[in-house]
Design a protein around this motif. Structure first.
Motif, mmCIF file in Angstrom:
data_model
loop_
_atom_site.group_PDB
_atom_site.id
_atom_site.type_symbol
_atom_site.label_atom_id
_atom_site.label_comp_id
_atom_site.label_asym_id
_atom_site.label_seq_id
_atom_site.Cartn_x
_atom_site.Cartn_y
_atom_site.Cartn_z
ATOM 1 N N ARG A 1 24.782 8.472 -11.647
ATOM 2 C CA ARG A 1 23.461 7.869 -11.375
ATOM 3 C C ARG A 1 22.367 8.860 -11.751
ATOM 4 N NH1 ARG A 1 20.965 4.719 -11.470
ATOM 5 N NH2 ARG A 1 19.638 4.628 -9.621
ATOM 6 N N ARG B 1 19.424 5.379 -16.457
ATOM 7 C CA ARG B 1 19.594 3.926 -16.474
ATOM 8 C C ARG B 1 21.037 3.633 -16.092
ATOM 9 N NH1 ARG B 1 18.982 2.141 -21.903
ATOM 10 N NH2 ARG B 1 19.385 4.316 -22.328
ATOM 11 N N PRO B 2 21.283 2.605 -15.285
ATOM 12 C CA PRO B 2 22.657 2.331 -14.861
ATOM 13 C C PRO B 2 23.577 2.177 -16.075
ATOM 14 C CG PRO B 2 21.096 0.876 -13.737
ATOM 15 C CD PRO B 2 20.314 1.654 -14.753
ATOM 16 N N GLY B 3 24.757 2.705 -15.952
ATOM 17 C CA GLY B 3 25.745 2.554 -17.035
ATOM 18 C C GLY B 3 25.610 3.579 -18.148
ATOM 19 N N THR B 4 24.701 4.549 -17.983
ATOM 20 C CA THR B 4 24.547 5.574 -19.024
ATOM 21 C C THR B 4 25.780 6.482 -19.023
ATOM 22 O OG1 THR B 4 22.156 5.541 -18.698
ATOM 23 C CG2 THR B 4 23.070 7.457 -19.846
ATOM 24 N N ARG B 5 26.541 6.395 -20.084
ATOM 25 C CA ARG B 5 27.800 7.162 -20.152
ATOM 26 C C ARG B 5 27.662 8.183 -21.274
ATOM 27 N NH1 ARG B 5 32.912 6.367 -18.320
ATOM 28 N NH2 ARG B 5 32.247 4.482 -17.237
ATOM 29 N N ALA C 1 29.486 8.795 -16.134
ATOM 30 C CA ALA C 1 28.361 7.854 -16.000
ATOM 31 C C ALA C 1 27.730 8.029 -14.620
ATOM 32 C CB ALA C 1 28.845 6.419 -16.210
ATOM 33 N N ARG D 1 26.677 10.255 -26.404
ATOM 34 C CA ARG D 1 28.087 9.902 -26.242
ATOM 35 C C ARG D 1 28.764 10.266 -27.561
ATOM 36 N NH1 ARG D 1 31.298 5.760 -23.722
ATOM 37 N NH2 ARG D 1 33.415 6.468 -24.195
#
Ligand code: FUL
Length: 583
Positions: A410, A353-357, A408, A432
């Motif tokens: 893709r 998912r976008p922004g998964t850090r 983060a 995280r």
């Protein structure tokens, strides 16, 4: 992860190994609270506890009729106490598992070394395995034989451990009485020692071993493909010693250090047994609780939410319905992604998912189907193609990779690089990490150390002894045993102890001294004894040996003699010798 609890007469004599001649009356905790200790374990995310029901001194924490060297003869609860029972009950109340440590070596028992002691040992084991509910682990220590009280004989008794104990039958006895208990650590037991007491597992640490007695490199890293299932347990203490010593109050491992410990044991797929040291009250000291709490809180927060949830998994191949790549995301350890039998080096991609850090990656194999992956790599696509971020051997039941920085990407790719069979991966999770709250652990200034540059070697049994004052724990003085050393302090000083630092490397061909004799002299010719003693447990735990003197002595010269080596090595070595000055 679970706790070790070292608590016995040593807590009251300030020793690491008791000789077996203690007066049982010294065992007198003033405020023992098993619930407080269980709460400390839970704060530190420790899900069980293994208690030293009997350590090498032979003192039993349960009221056994089999010996007088036990809690019945102590003032604790007027001889009516049972510390084993109190722990078993507190673990049950707190919902954590309970296990016992029963030292095979017994420095108190008159029959130690002879057949009658084996009957006694087995009777003790039967007692512990039948009267205290269900046990998850029974710990048999490898430290065996040597000098001791032995009912007043005060002599050295050596044994051939595998023959003497007949471990196979001891393990069978435990299994027959406690079918769910794992035994630790002799050959033929369920769990092996990881090879050091510093809390470091090999990377990788294979759970398989040759069907042969334990040896050092094998124990540390395991042997890929070997025939025996004998996984490692990593052990260490939250303090330098295994027992409580007030002098170590400022040396409690802080939460950052505990996190490193986690990374070097649990993250490499071994269980971690972290020792706690109840003090003379019978409680885990407050600073240790604070460290455990900060560590446990951070760990719980770090692993609270799997960030891989919601990703889309695709793979270079799959074995058909039921073995599709999405199985690594379903949170079910029974289901897994797999490939056709001939496809041994597939890869699996997670579209995140976008922004998964994240900075923690947890992988698991379906252990029931074996340890299949020999080597794997992880790649991240940060927008400019694949970049390798990890390349490791072994996944097994659990492998956690911690990245230096959160990323983060893709996409994340798991690449199986080498495997003798198609993979069976049950989980890829991302987290995280939350750093533990920094703790201001009171660091007392410690004892004053005499200025090293003033120390001179007057004579020594082997050349090069000056290296003991060079401030480096890497450079050993190597000598034959017995060894001796006369040093000049450069003037008359009030000495109240010394610190001897062994070589940390357990694989080094030399061994540390087992004991010392210390004498002093004002003029360098007339000598008077000061103190002698053993460096308990130095063979396995290469901590600096802090030896206080009962009273300060004014002296200019010190003579140290080291009568024997703690291991089977033929040369004796240690790296530093510091002299403590009375303030
Ligand atoms: C060692 C023992 O000698 C220590 O005292 C401690 O119990 C440790 C866990 O095992 O071998």
């Amino acid at each position: 992860m679970y706790a070790f609890i070292h608590f016995t007469v040593n807590t009251f004599t300030d020793k690491e190994w008791g000789y077996g001649d203690e007066d049982p009356k010294i065992f007198d905790p003033t405020d023992f609270d098993a619930d407080q200790i269980v709460a400390a374990c839970k704060a530190g995310n420790l899900h069980g506890l293994v208690l030293t029901a009997k350590h090498h001194d032979g003192f039993c924490l349960w009221p056994t009729p089999l010996t007088e060297h036990c809690i019945r003869n102590s003032p604790y609860k007027n001889g009516k106490g049972d510390i084993v029972r109190e722990f078993a009950d507190a673990c049950a109340r707190g919902g954590i598992a309970f296990g016992v440590y029963l030292s095979p070596w017994d420095r108190n028992h008159p029959e130690y070394g002879r057949p009658a002691y084996i009957d006694y040992f087995r009777a003790q084991l039967t007692d512990l395995c039948t009267n205290y509910g269900s046990l998850y682990e029974v710990w048999f220590d490898g430290a065996n034989g040597g000098d001791g009280y032995y009912g007043g004989a005060r002599e050295t008794r050596t044994i051939d451990a595998p023959k003497y104990y007949d471990w196979k039958s001891v393990v069978a006895l435990v299994h027959s009485l406690q079918p769910m208990a794992c035994t630790m650590e002799p050959f033929e037991s369920d769990i092996r020692w990881v090879g050091n007491e510093g809390g470091v597992a090999g990377d990788p640490c294979w759970p398989t071993m040759p069907k042969a007695p334990w040896n050092h490199p094998n124990g540390h890293s395991g042997v890929r493909g070997a025939e025996l299932w004998w996984p490692a347990e990593t052990n260490t203490s939250i303090r330098p010693g295994w027992f409580y010593h007030a002098s170590e109050d400022s040396q409690v491992k802080d939460p950052q250090r505990l996190t490193k410990l986690f990374d070097e044991s649990v993250a490499r797929g071994t269980n971690l047994i972290l020792n706690l040291t109840p003090d003379r009250r019978g409680r885990v000291p407050e600073v240790d609780v604070a460290s455990l709490t900060a560590f446990g809180d951070a760990l719980r927060a770090s692993f609270a939410r799997d960030l891989a949830k919601g990703a889309v998994a695709t793979a270079s191949a799959n074995r058909g319905p039921g073995f599709t790549p999405d199985k690594v995301l379903d949170g079910n350890r029974e289901t897994y992604w797999s490939t056709p039998d001939t496809d041994l080096t597939p890869s699996l991609i997670l579209d995140l998912r976008p922004g998964t850090r994240f900075d923690l990656i947890r992988l698991r194999e379906n252990l029931a189907l074996g340890v299949r992956v020999t080597r794997f790599a992880l790649d991240a696509d940060l927008g400019s193609g694949w970049q390798e971020i990890a390349n490791k051997e072994a996944i097994g039941a659990q492998r956690i990779i911690r990245l230096a920085q959160p990323i983060a990407p893709r996409r994340l790719r798991l690449r199986i690089v080498e495997a003798p069979a198609c993979p069976a991966i049950t989980e890829i999770s991302l987290f995280r990490s939350v750093s533990p709250k920094p703790l201001s652990l009171a660091r007392s200034g410690g004892a004053a150390v005499l200025d090293r540059s003033r120390l001179k070697v007057v004579s020594a049994s082997a050349p090069g002894a000056e290296i003991l004052f060079d401030g480096s724990e890497k450079t050993p003085w190597i000598a034959g045993a017995p060894a001796s050393l006369v040093m000049d302090l450069g003037g008359t000083e009030k000495v109240d102890g010394f610190v001897l630092t062994p070589l940390g490397d357990l694989a080094h061909p030399s061994g540390p001294p087992a004991a010392y004799v210390l004498e002093q002299s004002i003029d360098g010719s007339a000598w008077r004894p000061v103190q002698s003693g053993e460096f308990s447990n130095i063979a396995n735990s290469r901590q600096a040996q802090n030896v206080p003197l009962p009273a300060a002595v004014s002296t200019r010269f010190l003579r140290f003699s080291f009568p024997r080596i703690a291991t089977g090595a033929s040369r004796l070595a240690f790296t530093e010798l510091a002299i403590l000055q009375a303030r």
